[in-house]
Design a protein around this motif. Structure first.
Motif, PDB file in Angstrom:
ATOM      1  N   MET A   1       0.840  -1.195   0.000  1.00 22.95           N
ATOM      2  CA  MET A   1       0.000   0.000   0.000  1.00 22.95           C
ATOM      3  C   MET A   1       0.877   1.246   0.000  1.00 22.95           C
ATOM      4  SD  MET A   1      -2.895   1.113   2.746  1.00 22.95           S
ATOM      5  CE  MET A   1      -1.844   1.977   3.843  1.00 22.95           C
ATOM      6  N   SER A   2       0.498   2.158  -0.793  1.00 24.54           N
ATOM      7  CA  SER A   2       1.284   3.386  -0.864  1.00 24.54           C
ATOM      8  C   SER A   2       0.503   4.544  -0.271  1.00 24.54           C
ATOM      9  CB  SER A   2       1.632   3.687  -2.329  1.00 24.54           C
ATOM     10  OG  SER A   2       2.376   4.861  -2.387  1.00 24.54           O
ATOM     11  N   ASN A   3       1.204   5.375   0.485  1.00 21.43           N
ATOM     12  CA  ASN A   3       0.580   6.547   1.084  1.00 21.43           C
ATOM     13  C   ASN A   3       1.297   7.800   0.612  1.00 21.43           C
ATOM     14  OD1 ASN A   3      -1.291   5.157   2.860  1.00 21.43           O
ATOM     15  ND2 ASN A   3       0.562   4.480   3.925  1.00 21.43           N
ATOM     16  N   ALA A   4       0.559   8.884   0.684  1.00 18.59           N
ATOM     17  CA  ALA A   4       1.157  10.164   0.315  1.00 18.59           C
ATOM     18  C   ALA A   4       1.580  10.915   1.575  1.00 18.59           C
ATOM     19  CB  ALA A   4       0.158  10.981  -0.481  1.00 18.59           C
ATOM     20  N   TRP A   5       2.785  11.475   1.512  1.00 19.23           N
ATOM     21  CA  TRP A   5       3.332  12.219   2.643  1.00 19.23           C
ATOM     22  C   TRP A   5       3.771  13.590   2.167  1.00 19.23           C
ATOM     23  CZ3 TRP A   5       3.374   9.593   7.317  1.00 19.23           C
ATOM     24  CH2 TRP A   5       3.117   8.216   7.222  1.00 19.23           C
ATOM     25  N   VAL A   6       3.829  14.487   3.124  1.00 20.32           N
ATOM     26  CA  VAL A   6       4.361  15.806   2.782  1.00 20.32           C
ATOM     27  C   VAL A   6       5.433  16.174   3.811  1.00 20.32           C
ATOM     28  CG1 VAL A   6       2.467  16.996   3.973  1.00 20.32           C
ATOM     29  CG2 VAL A   6       3.857  18.243   2.312  1.00 20.32           C
ATOM     30  N   ALA A   7       6.588  16.568   3.289  1.00 18.57           N
ATOM     31  CA  ALA A   7       7.704  16.943   4.159  1.00 18.57           C
ATOM     32  C   ALA A   7       8.023  18.419   3.968  1.00 18.57           C
ATOM     33  CB  ALA A   7       8.942  16.108   3.816  1.00 18.57           C
ATOM     34  N   GLU A   8       8.378  19.062   5.062  1.00 20.48           N
ATOM     35  CA  GLU A   8       8.900  20.431   4.995  1.00 20.48           C
ATOM     36  C   GLU A   8      10.384  20.351   5.333  1.00 20.48           C
ATOM     37  OE1 GLU A   8       7.058  23.233   4.426  1.00 20.48           O
ATOM     38  OE2 GLU A   8       4.983  22.575   4.702  1.00 20.48           O
ATOM     39  N   VAL A   9      11.216  20.712   4.376  1.00 19.13           N
ATOM     40  CA  VAL A   9      12.665  20.653   4.578  1.00 19.13           C
ATOM     41  C   VAL A   9      13.214  22.081   4.578  1.00 19.13           C
ATOM     42  CG1 VAL A   9      14.865  19.771   3.696  1.00 19.13           C
ATOM     43  CG2 VAL A   9      12.759  18.447   3.357  1.00 19.13           C
ATOM     44  N   VAL A  10      13.960  22.419   5.621  1.00 16.85           N
ATOM     45  CA  VAL A  10      14.564  23.752   5.705  1.00 16.85           C
ATOM     46  C   VAL A  10      16.066  23.617   5.504  1.00 16.85           C
ATOM     47  CG1 VAL A  10      15.088  25.699   7.235  1.00 16.85           C
ATOM     48  CG2 VAL A  10      12.766  24.757   7.147  1.00 16.85           C
ATOM     49  N   VAL A  11      16.603  24.404   4.575  1.00 10.56           N
ATOM     50  CA  VAL A  11      18.033  24.393   4.265  1.00 10.56           C
ATOM     51  C   VAL A  11      18.612  25.738   4.673  1.00 10.56           C
ATOM     52  CG1 VAL A  11      19.749  24.231   2.422  1.00 10.56           C
ATOM     53  CG2 VAL A  11      17.708  22.780   2.355  1.00 10.56           C
ATOM     54  N   MET A  12      19.662  25.703   5.480  1.00  9.90           N
ATOM     55  CA  MET A  12      20.285  26.952   5.965  1.00  9.90           C
ATOM     56  C   MET A  12      21.783  26.947   5.677  1.00  9.90           C
ATOM     57  SD  MET A  12      17.888  28.807   7.277  1.00  9.90           S
ATOM     58  CE  MET A  12      18.841  30.049   8.155  1.00  9.90           C
ATOM     59  N   PRO A  13      22.376  28.134   5.507  1.00  7.14           N
ATOM     60  CA  PRO A  13      23.830  28.170   5.373  1.00  7.14           C
ATOM     61  C   PRO A  13      24.483  27.667   6.659  1.00  7.14           C
ATOM     62  CG  PRO A  13      22.917  30.410   5.450  1.00  7.14           C
ATOM     63  CD  PRO A  13      21.765  29.463   5.412  1.00  7.14           C
ATOM     64  N   LYS A  14      25.550  26.900   6.492  1.00 11.05           N
ATOM     65  CA  LYS A  14      26.289  26.376   7.646  1.00 11.05           C
ATOM     66  C   LYS A  14      26.843  27.510   8.491  1.00 11.05           C
ATOM     67  CE  LYS A  14      28.619  22.024   6.535  1.00 11.05           C
ATOM     68  NZ  LYS A  14      29.874  21.484   6.003  1.00 11.05           N
ATOM     69  N   ALA A  15      27.062  27.220   9.765  1.00 16.36           N
ATOM     70  CA  ALA A  15      27.775  28.184  10.613  1.00 16.36           C
ATOM     71  C   ALA A  15      29.142  28.445   9.976  1.00 16.36           C
ATOM     72  CB  ALA A  15      27.942  27.602  12.012  1.00 16.36           C
ATOM     73  N   GLY A  16      29.537  29.703   9.938  1.00 15.27           N
ATOM     74  CA  GLY A  16      30.844  30.024   9.375  1.00 15.27           C
ATOM     75  C   GLY A  16      30.823  30.321   7.889  1.00 15.27           C
ATOM     76  N   VAL A  17      29.699  29.988   7.222  1.00 13.44           N
ATOM     77  CA  VAL A  17      29.595  30.319   5.796  1.00 13.44           C
ATOM     78  C   VAL A  17      28.992  31.712   5.667  1.00 13.44           C
ATOM     79  CG1 VAL A  17      28.476  29.733   3.611  1.00 13.44           C
ATOM     80  CG2 VAL A  17      29.391  27.922   5.065  1.00 13.44           C
ATOM     81  N   ASN A  18      29.688  32.555   4.951  1.00  7.98           N
ATOM     82  CA  ASN A  18      29.242  33.921   4.736  1.00  7.98           C
ATOM     83  C   ASN A  18      27.850  33.934   4.097  1.00  7.98           C
ATOM     84  OD1 ASN A  18      29.604  36.628   4.893  1.00  7.98           O
ATOM     85  ND2 ASN A  18      30.849  36.809   3.039  1.00  7.98           N
ATOM     86  N   ASP A  19      26.966  34.766   4.593  1.00  7.29           N
ATOM     87  CA  ASP A  19      25.602  34.846   4.062  1.00  7.29           C
ATOM     88  C   ASP A  19      25.254  36.310   3.762  1.00  7.29           C
ATOM     89  OD1 ASP A  19      22.917  34.551   3.450  1.00  7.29           O
ATOM     90  OD2 ASP A  19      22.301  34.430   5.552  1.00  7.29           O
ATOM     91  N   PRO A  20      25.740  36.812   2.628  1.00  9.30           N
ATOM     92  CA  PRO A  20      25.508  38.230   2.322  1.00  9.30           C
ATOM     93  C   PRO A  20      24.040  38.584   2.199  1.00  9.30           C
ATOM     94  CG  PRO A  20      26.527  37.095   0.441  1.00  9.30           C
ATOM     95  CD  PRO A  20      26.546  36.142   1.599  1.00  9.30           C
ATOM     96  N   GLN A  21      23.196  37.624   1.795  1.00 10.35           N
ATOM     97  CA  GLN A  21      21.755  37.909   1.734  1.00 10.35           C
ATOM     98  C   GLN A  21      21.221  38.213   3.120  1.00 10.35           C
ATOM     99  OE1 GLN A  21      19.048  35.727  -1.205  1.00 10.35           O
ATOM    100  NE2 GLN A  21      20.583  34.193  -0.698  1.00 10.35           N
TER     101      GLN A  21
END
Lengths: 93, 233
Positions: A1-21
């Motif tokens: 049986m197959s079910n439908a799922w919904v995921a919320e994935v948040v992607v952030m710049p790593k600590a130490g990576v410059n984020d000019p935005q």
């Protein structure tokens, strides 16, 4: 049986990576008078709908695609913020 | 079998014809466009991954192009020691494909920079075989996401292995903050893999192969292809 799922994935710049935005947004907030804001980091959010047999299978697939595609581990970290059964209007396919 | 320069074209590439023109017309070597759906590189002795905005730069620059069918062949070609040049978006694609370490971030200024800059040749590689270490080249740039980033460990390894190939500098070769157009760590403009056969850089040597366009220093980079074509023929 197959079910439908919904995921919320948040992607952030790593600590130490410059984020000019994030820095530009911080500057804009200060210009608007929000002087209490001390830091802003800008990232991305993805809402992924997926068919999977169960929650664990859905989570594994989302984690794998986050590692491979949605985030670049060199500069970013990701978190699966939520994973829930897809219900309601969005589920009618 | 004729040996050619292959210029990979993804949806959204726009430096592919400049690269084709540099090799086919200015150098006069057999060159063909390689469609992103192709799966083998038979007859190709040199691969160029050109500049542009592959797949609209969606998600991250180069992130989708990395999964194009042709990239498996490019990876095998690179692993066999074949010379690969990634220019601008091509550099971004090669980092996303893990053929080169690190990543390219949004320019520190948040501005798209379209200008002529100088780079210093820092180390030997396939693509710097016709220039000397210490030479200063004047090349055009055109990018919004060119700020080279790698973690401290990777930067240290690149430096100690001599894999930093180009560094932004002023006209006299001084590496100064105000000569760094995008905030790249260590003013890195281009790097090589450990084998020195794969090089990626943000500046556009293929847009500086004829004095008519304002400069011809890029010709001294692209002529490196001749050695591979001669050996392979």
């Amino acid at each position: 049986m197959s079910n439908a799922w919904v995921a919320e994935v948040v992607v952030m710049p790593k600590a130490g990576v410059n984020d000019p935005q994030g820095e530009a947004i911080l500057g804009g907030l200060h210009d608007l008078g929000y002087r209490a804001v001390s830091r802003v980091r800008a990232g991305k959010q993805f809402r992924v709908e997926i068919d999977a047999e169960n929650e664990a299978a859905a989570r594994n697939a989302i984690a794998e695609m986050s590692d491979r595609v949605l985030a670049n581990p060199v500069i970013e970290v990701y978190e699966i913020e939520s994973l829930t059964p897809l219900t309601g209007a969005g589920a009618e396919r | 079998m004729s040996q050619q320069v292959g210029v990979v074209t993804f949806p959204g590439s726009n430096g592919d014809h400049d690269a084709w023109n540099a090799f086919a017309n200015d150098l006069g070597v057999p060159t063909r466009m390689v469609d992103y759906r192709e799966t083998d590189l038979d007859g190709i002795a040199v691969v160029v991954v050109p500049g542009g905005f592959s797949y609209g730069d969606y998600l991250r620059c180069g992130a989708i192009a990395r999964f194009a069918p042709v990239m498996n062949a490019v990876r095998e070609f690179a692993q066999r020691g074949g010379p690969v040049l990634g220019i601008c978006n091509g550099f971004q694609v090669l980092t996303e494909a893990h053929l080169l370490p690190g990543a390219l971030l949004r320019n520190e200024s948040l501005r798209f920079h379209c200008d002529w800059i100088h780079v210093k040749v820092e180390n030997r590689s396939f693509w710097t075989s016709d220039v000397e270490v210490g030479d200063i080249l004047r090349l055009p740039i055109a990018h919004g996401d060119g700020s080279y980033f790698a973690d401290d460990e990777t930067i240290a390894r690149l430096e100690s292995n001599g894999q930093v190939i180009f560094r932004y500098c002023d006209a006299n070769g001084a590496v100064l903050d105000n000569a760094n157009p995008n905030g790249s760590r260590r003013a890195i403009a281009g790097i090589a893999n450990e084998g020195r056969n794969v090089v990626g850089l943000m500046p556009h040597p293929e847009r500086a192969t004829d004095p008519l366009v304002g400069g011809a220093d890029g010709r001294r980079i692209v002529t490196a292809a001749l050695s591979a074509l001669q050996v392979a023929v």
